[in-house]
Design an enzyme around this catalytic site. Sequence first.
Site, PDB file in Angstrom:
ATOM      1  N   CYS A  85     -16.550  18.308  26.129  1.00 16.44           N
ATOM      2  CA  CYS A  85     -16.895  17.154  26.964  1.00 16.44           C
ATOM      3  C   CYS A  85     -15.583  16.664  27.427  1.00 16.44           C
ATOM      4  CB  CYS A  85     -17.913  16.243  26.600  1.00 16.44           C
ATOM      5  SG  CYS A  85     -17.293  15.501  25.039  1.00 16.44           S
ATOM      6  N   GLY A  86     -15.475  15.273  27.291  1.00 20.39           N
ATOM      7  CA  GLY A  86     -14.234  14.790  27.535  1.00 20.39           C
ATOM      8  C   GLY A  86     -13.394  14.666  26.547  1.00 20.39           C
TER       9      GLY A  86
END
Length: 284
Positions: free
Chosen positions: A242-243
């Site tokens: 993800c981030g």
Amino acid sequence: MTLTDDPKTLVSTDWLAAHLKDPDLRVIDASWYLPEMAREAKAEYQAAHIPGARFFDIDEITDSRSNLPHMAPPPEKFMSRMRAMGIGDGHQVVVYDGMGLFSAARVWWTFRLMGKMDVAVLDGGLPKWRAEGREIEDMPPILRDRHMTVSRQHALVKDVTQVAHAAKLAEAEIIDARSAARFKGEAPEPRPGLRAGHIPGSKNVPFSTLLNADGTMKSVAELRALFEAAGVNLTKPAITTCGSGVTAAVLSLALERLGHKNHALYDGSWAEWGMYEDLAVEKG
């Protein structure tokens, strides 16, 4: 009780209410917010939390040697922090957050990384608990030191070299929990200095698509359909990303719900991959 209750993955508010007074139950508030959400997790915890809950600081219980955000802590640090929070061997842990299901899965994954499998996420989190009019308090919990042993499960985490290798050989499904716009490189990254796009060959399953409107996780059948619709081959090993490694754990939790046992989390995630110019990036 509901059909979804599983003390190793996900439990309902009904389940937690029924077990809240169990002597070996420990509840953790794992709320964490992005800067643009303009919410202060620790202050919200101090104002109102599920009775007996301890606060887990995702940005502090981390690997302080890394310049990447909230990387998994060394086992010794995790063990000392949990002992100080009165959490140890023989405890059933239930983790929740203030969004519904956002950051709690990251702490669930961290416990599993340390070999602690008796841990579940509260389905729907604090918003659902409060919406049902259940008890909350602002008192700090009474803490008693409890011995804890940990055994790091190296197979549950991947570093950038392992992910690059997996991407090159297409030997695992790399699944990205970010929004479609960020995945495609159409929206800027919230962290400055990062390139836009995604890991070559990765598939996009935005974590929010796995949730119902009330922040609970969708049914196993719905989860399976969402992964398959994104082109994920569920018979292959999976790597979630993800981030910065927080919402990737929501995908990991969903995979575990599906009975998919061979999955790991890319801890550095896009905060790391997007930083290095020599790593390939795809868009669209």
